[in-house]
Design an enzyme around this catalytic site. Sequence first.
Site, mmCIF file in Angstrom:
data_model
loop_
_atom_site.group_PDB
_atom_site.id
_atom_site.type_symbol
_atom_site.label_atom_id
_atom_site.label_comp_id
_atom_site.label_asym_id
_atom_site.label_seq_id
_atom_site.Cartn_x
_atom_site.Cartn_y
_atom_site.Cartn_z
ATOM 1 N N CYS A 192 0.751 -1.147 0.030
ATOM 2 C CA CYS A 192 0.069 -0.039 0.010
ATOM 3 C C CYS A 192 0.900 1.252 -0.064
ATOM 4 O O CYS A 192 0.738 2.167 -0.633
ATOM 5 C CB CYS A 192 -0.873 0.224 1.392
ATOM 6 S SG CYS A 192 -1.884 -1.265 1.368
ATOM 7 N N ASP A 236 35.978 18.570 17.878
ATOM 8 C CA ASP A 236 36.454 19.953 17.890
ATOM 9 C C ASP A 236 36.659 20.163 19.354
ATOM 10 O O ASP A 236 35.771 19.758 20.190
ATOM 11 C CB ASP A 236 35.279 20.920 17.296
ATOM 12 C CG ASP A 236 35.538 22.188 17.680
ATOM 13 O OD1 ASP A 236 36.663 22.816 16.861
ATOM 14 O OD2 ASP A 236 34.848 23.073 18.363
ATOM 15 N N ASP A 295 29.986 22.110 17.799
ATOM 16 C CA ASP A 295 28.893 22.618 18.180
ATOM 17 C C ASP A 295 27.840 23.204 17.208
ATOM 18 O O ASP A 295 26.837 23.605 17.880
ATOM 19 C CB ASP A 295 29.353 23.910 19.027
ATOM 20 C CG ASP A 295 29.988 25.052 18.004
ATOM 21 O OD1 ASP A 295 29.971 24.774 16.744
ATOM 22 O OD2 ASP A 295 30.718 25.941 18.331
ATOM 23 N N ASP A 317 31.239 24.973 13.275
ATOM 24 C CA ASP A 317 31.808 23.589 12.464
ATOM 25 C C ASP A 317 30.753 23.092 11.524
ATOM 26 O O ASP A 317 30.855 21.875 11.047
ATOM 27 C CB ASP A 317 32.070 22.617 13.559
ATOM 28 C CG ASP A 317 32.597 23.080 14.813
ATOM 29 O OD1 ASP A 317 33.722 23.495 14.516
ATOM 30 O OD2 ASP A 317 32.370 22.885 15.864
#
Length: 724
Positions: free
Chosen positions: A16, A418, A618, A622
């Site tokens: 379906c 980071d 963050d 970044d």
Amino acid sequence: MKTATFSIGGMHCASCSARNERTLKKLAGVLDASVNFGTHSARVVFDEAAISERTLHQTIIDNGYQVLTREFAQDHKARAQRELQAARQRAYLALLLAVPVTALAMFEIELPWTLWGRNLSVWIQAILSGAVILGLGWEFHIGMLRQTRSASANMDTLISLGTLAALLYSLWAMMLGDMHLYFETGAVIAALILLGRYFEARSRGQASEAIEKLIDLGAKSAHLVSGGVERDIAIENVTVGDILLVKPGEKIPVDGKVVRGASSVDESMLTGESMPVGKKEGDDVFGATMNASGALYMQVTKVGEDTTLAQIVKLVADAQGNKAPIQKLADRVSGIFVPVVLGIAVLTALGWFLYTGNLAQSIIPAVAVLVIACPCSLGLATPTAIMVGTGLGARRGILIKNGEALERGRHIDVVVFDKTGTLTEGKPSVADIVSCEAGITQEEVLRVAASIEALSEHPLGQAVVQAARERQLPLAEVSDFENLAGKGVQGRIGEAKVIIGSARLLRQSGVPLSTHLSAIEEREARAQTVVGVARGGVLIGIIAIADTLKEDAAAAVARLHEQSIETVMITGDNHKTAEVLAHQIGVKRVFAEVLPQDKAEQVRQLQAEGKRVAFVGDGINDAPALAQADLGIAIGTGTDVAIEAGNIVLVKGHPLKIIEALVLSRVTFRTIKQNLFWAFFYNVAAIPLAAFGLLNPMVAAGAMALSSVSVVGNSLRIKRQLLS
């Protein structure tokens, strides 16, 4: 471009959803379409200039399904409960009627009365089985007619043909007399399938309860403070700028900022972490978190769809509506499955008739093929696992944005961190104070420095001021303040000139440092920034400032190494400072002095080495690196929870949440593979058994229902696997 999301009613199997998706994608102006059987929803990206949303809805309706618009779906919970209750009533009534039919047929019970030449027992079987197949099972036949009208087929087609074949053949045989009847076969098949649909709907509801639970977390009312008067208002009437009072033990109604009071707030619904967070004037608070102790006065900053809770709900809903790449295989198979099964059923009937010359012996194996081959479990295999995985993640502060993230997260070779805001708190703080002059205390050094730095906006200066505030030190009055860009600050306290800054600045100002160089170098070796405090041309102390490591950073790195995942730290710091910090937490490889715009290139270099890379940042500076990585993990701050760059968002998460996110990805994807394997294996193994007459149609109906329920049940095991 516009994206439309709407619910679809009447879908009973994967074919379906595959048919609706295929039809939508063929429309001119539709760029992409995804129809999810697990959530019974469609997500369509289209060009408003070429096609309207009304046309999309009409296409679904023309396919024989219903479109549940936003207005109709607002009462979703109550409607779902009504549908579930109706499914339960139909299933139980069908079983109640099928039991006497089965008993009369199996034990060949004859009653002492006859009617029109047939024993009353036969008439009871005919009437009760007709009530089950034609009455309670009416939705099968309506669905088949809709599909036939559009020259297609789905699960309803299989069930309708199977049960009608058993009923009509039995009625025909009943009229001819002295032939075997199969009333009980059709009745039990219909009853078991209705029961299976009920169990499936109930299980699917459990799998998708995450969004409902998140919505229920929100407060329903708020205490509005206006003109010094407090009154209760509905949460819908709260507006940005309002001042609200949050009493101890109450939920914070919406997002805002504390303007008066102090308290501790349980933010576990947002972060998944149980320790309360202290809140004071100026701090941000978030709707649905729990005020634990003191009273807070807050000013509203976000309401409605802009709140953190609403953004989390949207992220989870989008993730559950999207498909993982692995589901494409199941969709392709399901799309052609029903026509193939119909062909196998016809060949089975012809083969048995040619072999035996007996119509009854030809019909029953064909019915078994039709019933056993329902592709429901294929359609449920992926979405139910994704629903459970993403829902569990949301409750633990891990927001998984799509099924693709789960698939990517299962095999990661290297995690790139980071440094700032990921491994460290991202907020400089005073780590050490050294008095360099007899009779001068650490508090006096800090008081003098903070008095000057209070006029500075530099983050290091603010760290000094914050340390003085925490110790409740009184600040002195400052005159002749001057900011020496890139070096430090200076000013006068009383008649004495005060200079605060780097060793280079102090030397240039004629302040002797020789007797204190070892103390400065020792702290620089710990990756700390050292500022000297000179008063009247004499060094009275040094202050070491550091961006504090998150308490579980080293533990997270160690856990990754245990899983044979390499770790890399990327930072703009100089090599010496970066190496010292990396050594503290156990990171083996460091990229230092890297500008923000060059981080993505470092990720590309790792990928060029043949490694699958997860980048943790963050989510703001970044973004290019997060997008470049195979898996982007963004650490949110509550105010930026809807980060677009990352595949996974950790809401205020600590580094150990990264491990949890990767484990959740692996467990969820493993569950998807298990579900698909058993769904494929079930159909591949069962259809030949049914075709060769080795599978009773009633057993086939029960097995078909059980397969769907087992897939959902296996998905629900994700929670236990993650917590074990």
